[in-house]
Design a protein around this motif. Sequence first.
Motif, PDB file in Angstrom:
ATOM      1  N   ASN A 166      20.681 -12.071  16.401  1.00  0.00           N
ATOM      2  CA  ASN A 166      21.284 -10.952  17.130  1.00  0.00           C
ATOM      3  C   ASN A 166      21.501  -9.717  16.258  1.00  0.00           C
ATOM      4  O   ASN A 166      22.281  -8.823  16.612  1.00  0.00           O
ATOM      5  CB  ASN A 166      22.617 -11.360  17.778  1.00  0.00           C
ATOM      6  N   VAL A 167      20.829  -9.667  15.128  1.00  0.00           N
ATOM      7  CA  VAL A 167      20.862  -8.465  14.286  1.00  0.00           C
ATOM      8  C   VAL A 167      19.777  -7.507  14.770  1.00  0.00           C
ATOM      9  O   VAL A 167      18.616  -7.884  14.901  1.00  0.00           O
ATOM     10  CB  VAL A 167      20.627  -8.826  12.805  1.00  0.00           C
ATOM     11  N   GLN A 168      20.168  -6.270  15.058  1.00  0.00           N
ATOM     12  CA  GLN A 168      19.205  -5.286  15.543  1.00  0.00           C
ATOM     13  C   GLN A 168      18.733  -4.410  14.390  1.00  0.00           C
ATOM     14  O   GLN A 168      19.537  -3.807  13.672  1.00  0.00           O
ATOM     15  CB  GLN A 168      19.811  -4.415  16.651  1.00  0.00           C
ATOM     16  N   ALA A 169      17.422  -4.356  14.199  1.00  0.00           N
ATOM     17  CA  ALA A 169      16.834  -3.612  13.082  1.00  0.00           C
ATOM     18  C   ALA A 169      16.318  -2.244  13.493  1.00  0.00           C
ATOM     19  O   ALA A 169      16.272  -1.325  12.669  1.00  0.00           O
ATOM     20  CB  ALA A 169      15.697  -4.420  12.452  1.00  0.00           C
ATOM     21  N   VAL A 170      15.900  -2.098  14.760  1.00  0.00           N
ATOM     22  CA  VAL A 170      15.366  -0.826  15.261  1.00  0.00           C
ATOM     23  C   VAL A 170      15.953  -0.567  16.639  1.00  0.00           C
ATOM     24  O   VAL A 170      15.995  -1.468  17.488  1.00  0.00           O
ATOM     25  CB  VAL A 170      13.818  -0.849  15.342  1.00  0.00           C
ATOM     26  N   TYR A 171      16.406   0.686  16.845  1.00  0.00           N
ATOM     27  CA  TYR A 171      17.043   1.069  18.101  1.00  0.00           C
ATOM     28  C   TYR A 171      16.251   2.172  18.798  1.00  0.00           C
ATOM     29  O   TYR A 171      16.057   3.263  18.246  1.00  0.00           O
ATOM     30  CB  TYR A 171      18.459   1.601  17.847  1.00  0.00           C
ATOM     31  N   ASP A 172      15.775   1.907  19.991  1.00  0.00           N
ATOM     32  CA  ASP A 172      15.243   2.921  20.912  1.00  0.00           C
ATOM     33  C   ASP A 172      14.312   3.920  20.217  1.00  0.00           C
ATOM     34  O   ASP A 172      14.536   5.125  20.231  1.00  0.00           O
ATOM     35  CB  ASP A 172      16.405   3.665  21.579  1.00  0.00           C
ATOM     36  N   PHE A 173      13.261   3.394  19.619  1.00  0.00           N
ATOM     37  CA  PHE A 173      12.293   4.225  18.888  1.00  0.00           C
ATOM     38  C   PHE A 173      11.296   4.818  19.883  1.00  0.00           C
ATOM     39  O   PHE A 173      10.641   4.107  20.639  1.00  0.00           O
ATOM     40  CB  PHE A 173      11.566   3.368  17.850  1.00  0.00           C
ATOM     41  N   ASN A 174      11.170   6.146  19.864  1.00  0.00           N
ATOM     42  CA  ASN A 174      10.276   6.847  20.792  1.00  0.00           C
ATOM     43  C   ASN A 174       9.432   7.883  20.056  1.00  0.00           C
ATOM     44  O   ASN A 174       9.979   8.730  19.345  1.00  0.00           O
ATOM     45  CB  ASN A 174      11.074   7.574  21.881  1.00  0.00           C
ATOM     46  N   ILE A 175       8.120   7.807  20.245  1.00  0.00           N
ATOM     47  CA  ILE A 175       7.236   8.844  19.714  1.00  0.00           C
ATOM     48  C   ILE A 175       5.870   8.741  20.390  1.00  0.00           C
ATOM     49  O   ILE A 175       5.413   7.649  20.721  1.00  0.00           O
ATOM     50  CB  ILE A 175       7.072   8.747  18.178  1.00  0.00           C
ATOM     51  N   ASP A 176       5.252   9.883  20.620  1.00  0.00           N
ATOM     52  CA  ASP A 176       3.864   9.955  21.072  1.00  0.00           C
ATOM     53  C   ASP A 176       3.044  10.534  19.930  1.00  0.00           C
ATOM     54  O   ASP A 176       3.226  11.697  19.555  1.00  0.00           O
ATOM     55  CB  ASP A 176       3.726  10.836  22.323  1.00  0.00           C
ATOM     56  N   ILE A 177       2.132   9.727  19.381  1.00  0.00           N
ATOM     57  CA  ILE A 177       1.320  10.134  18.239  1.00  0.00           C
ATOM     58  C   ILE A 177      -0.028  10.614  18.751  1.00  0.00           C
ATOM     59  O   ILE A 177      -0.739   9.892  19.451  1.00  0.00           O
ATOM     60  CB  ILE A 177       1.141   8.969  17.247  1.00  0.00           C
ATOM     61  N   ARG A 178      -0.366  11.834  18.407  1.00  0.00           N
ATOM     62  CA  ARG A 178      -1.596  12.441  18.908  1.00  0.00           C
ATOM     63  C   ARG A 178      -2.823  11.906  18.171  1.00  0.00           C
ATOM     64  O   ARG A 178      -2.725  11.418  17.051  1.00  0.00           O
ATOM     65  CB  ARG A 178      -1.522  13.967  18.764  1.00  0.00           C
ATOM     66  N   ASP A 179      -3.954  12.019  18.811  1.00  0.00           N
ATOM     67  CA  ASP A 179      -5.228  11.621  18.225  1.00  0.00           C
ATOM     68  C   ASP A 179      -5.445  12.355  16.906  1.00  0.00           C
ATOM     69  O   ASP A 179      -5.373  13.587  16.849  1.00  0.00           O
ATOM     70  CB  ASP A 179      -6.353  11.953  19.208  1.00  0.00           C
ATOM     71  N   GLY A 180      -5.669  11.617  15.828  1.00  0.00           N
ATOM     72  CA  GLY A 180      -5.928  12.218  14.526  1.00  0.00           C
ATOM     73  C   GLY A 180      -4.701  12.661  13.766  1.00  0.00           C
ATOM     74  O   GLY A 180      -4.819  13.273  12.704  1.00  0.00           O
ATOM     75  N   GLU A 181      -3.516  12.314  14.249  1.00  0.00           N
ATOM     76  CA  GLU A 181      -2.275  12.747  13.597  1.00  0.00           C
ATOM     77  C   GLU A 181      -1.844  11.746  12.531  1.00  0.00           C
ATOM     78  O   GLU A 181      -2.036  10.538  12.675  1.00  0.00           O
ATOM     79  CB  GLU A 181      -1.179  12.899  14.650  1.00  0.00           C
ATOM     80  N   LEU A 182      -1.263  12.263  11.446  1.00  0.00           N
ATOM     81  CA  LEU A 182      -0.711  11.420  10.387  1.00  0.00           C
ATOM     82  C   LEU A 182       0.813  11.493  10.478  1.00  0.00           C
ATOM     83  O   LEU A 182       1.414  12.527  10.205  1.00  0.00           O
ATOM     84  CB  LEU A 182      -1.191  11.877   9.016  1.00  0.00           C
ATOM     85  N   ILE A 183       1.404  10.392  10.893  1.00  0.00           N
ATOM     86  CA  ILE A 183       2.854  10.298  11.048  1.00  0.00           C
ATOM     87  C   ILE A 183       3.422   9.497   9.883  1.00  0.00           C
ATOM     88  O   ILE A 183       2.933   8.409   9.573  1.00  0.00           O
ATOM     89  CB  ILE A 183       3.223   9.601  12.372  1.00  0.00           C
ATOM     90  N   VAL A 184       4.444  10.036   9.228  1.00  0.00           N
ATOM     91  CA  VAL A 184       5.090   9.330   8.121  1.00  0.00           C
ATOM     92  C   VAL A 184       6.500   8.928   8.528  1.00  0.00           C
ATOM     93  O   VAL A 184       7.291   9.761   8.969  1.00  0.00           O
ATOM     94  CB  VAL A 184       5.138  10.202   6.855  1.00  0.00           C
ATOM     95  N   LEU A 185       6.796   7.629   8.405  1.00  0.00           N
ATOM     96  CA  LEU A 185       8.141   7.108   8.612  1.00  0.00           C
ATOM     97  C   LEU A 185       8.820   7.041   7.258  1.00  0.00           C
ATOM     98  O   LEU A 185       8.313   6.384   6.332  1.00  0.00           O
ATOM     99  CB  LEU A 185       8.100   5.717   9.247  1.00  0.00           C
ATOM    100  N   VAL A 186       9.959   7.724   7.138  1.00  0.00           N
ATOM    101  CA  VAL A 186      10.633   7.797   5.846  1.00  0.00           C
ATOM    102  C   VAL A 186      12.111   7.476   6.020  1.00  0.00           C
ATOM    103  O   VAL A 186      12.703   7.735   7.073  1.00  0.00           O
ATOM    104  CB  VAL A 186      10.447   9.198   5.207  1.00  0.00           C
ATOM    105  N   GLY A 187      12.674   6.896   4.986  1.00  0.00           N
ATOM    106  CA  GLY A 187      14.089   6.571   5.003  1.00  0.00           C
ATOM    107  C   GLY A 187      14.395   5.581   3.891  1.00  0.00           C
ATOM    108  O   GLY A 187      13.484   5.053   3.248  1.00  0.00           O
ATOM    109  N   PRO A 188      15.666   5.302   3.659  1.00  0.00           N
ATOM    110  CA  PRO A 188      16.033   4.363   2.583  1.00  0.00           C
ATOM    111  C   PRO A 188      15.664   2.931   2.944  1.00  0.00           C
ATOM    112  O   PRO A 188      15.334   2.622   4.093  1.00  0.00           O
ATOM    113  CB  PRO A 188      17.565   4.540   2.486  1.00  0.00           C
ATOM    114  N   SER A 189      15.723   2.054   1.958  1.00  0.00           N
ATOM    115  CA  SER A 189      15.434   0.638   2.191  1.00  0.00           C
ATOM    116  C   SER A 189      16.361   0.085   3.272  1.00  0.00           C
ATOM    117  O   SER A 189      17.557   0.380   3.287  1.00  0.00           O
ATOM    118  CB  SER A 189      15.621  -0.159   0.899  1.00  0.00           C
TER     119      SER A 189
END
Length: 357
Positions: free
Chosen positions: A16-39
């Motif tokens: 019952n540990v939640q690691a990700v909450y309500d993640f929303n994104i639309d990634i376009r064709d050919g786009e480079l998306i970087v997810l960043v944050g602390p450990s």
Amino acid sequence: MAELSLHHIDKIYDNNVQAVYDFNIDIRDGELIVLVGPSGCGKSTTLRMVAGLEDISNGNLLLDGRDITRVPAKDRDMAMVFQNYALYGHMTIYENMAFSLVLRKEDPNVIHKKVLAAADILGLTTQLNKKPSQLSGGQRQRVAMGRSIVRNPKVFLFDEPLSNLDAKLRGATRREILLLHKRLNATMMYVTHDQTEALTLADRIVCMSMGHVQQIGTPLELYDSPNNTFVAGFIGLPPMNFFDVTFENGSLHGKGFEVPLNDEEKSILANYNRKAITLGVRPEDIVEGKDLTVKVFSNENLGMNTLVHGHMGDNIRVTAKLRGWANYKNGDSVKLDFKRKHFFDKETTNAIRKGDR
């Protein structure tokens, strides 16, 4: 290549540990998306859910409009590059790059052409007969990328691919990934804890903290207009200075110091009169001037710039990144001005925009 959409994605483990909450994104064709944050912020977990290596607890994952939320990893047409290379030590570089195609039982002539083409892109043509142990860390990471390229996937996924490299190799390999993206025009998701990688690679950055998305935007948007104190403090090096102040009589009052404001800044804070707020100032937005007296305790020369660390007012610490080579010594006093200021609500930590209450 492909469009990728994550709609209301959650990750909840069996305990019952939640690691990700309500993640929303639309990634376009050919786009480079970087997810960043602390450990521990949930960025790698999100990537693994996209890859199919972790189950999605709630929400939907769409690839080119097709729901692939429950599709097995092997059928998602994605290629993942890990931080530990995951190469077969007993195989040559050629064999490592060709392996997935051999498993698919593709025509040997087609395999040969694809491997040579990928090797040419990555500068590995002369290394194909060697074993992984004969290559540098940077070259091995390029082999891992080459193994992904030959598959011609719809989406490339990178999970902290540079974290095992030294600083010089990280810079060189980062540039190679950027060139690879431009050459392939590929859709990519890239995970890192290094905000320099995020700023230099991304078309858009997703900044995460404790499983929540804090802000999505271009590198300039996150740097120049952070949504809250977390994004403001995480993006930028050295990190932003934060000061507890009160807006009163047209200026900001801290412990033993006062910061004057221009008319535009006063207008932004019009609804915060006599209220405590957080003032944020990037070290590079501090210049030699006349308004604030700072007592220096450390001076770091970086060539084109100098980091000056000191205290102002009632022992309030401040870091300035001044242009040029400065030679301040411990105990010296320097007059500084805050050129660009960011304002944050003390309670919510959110950025104060014009008209906010």
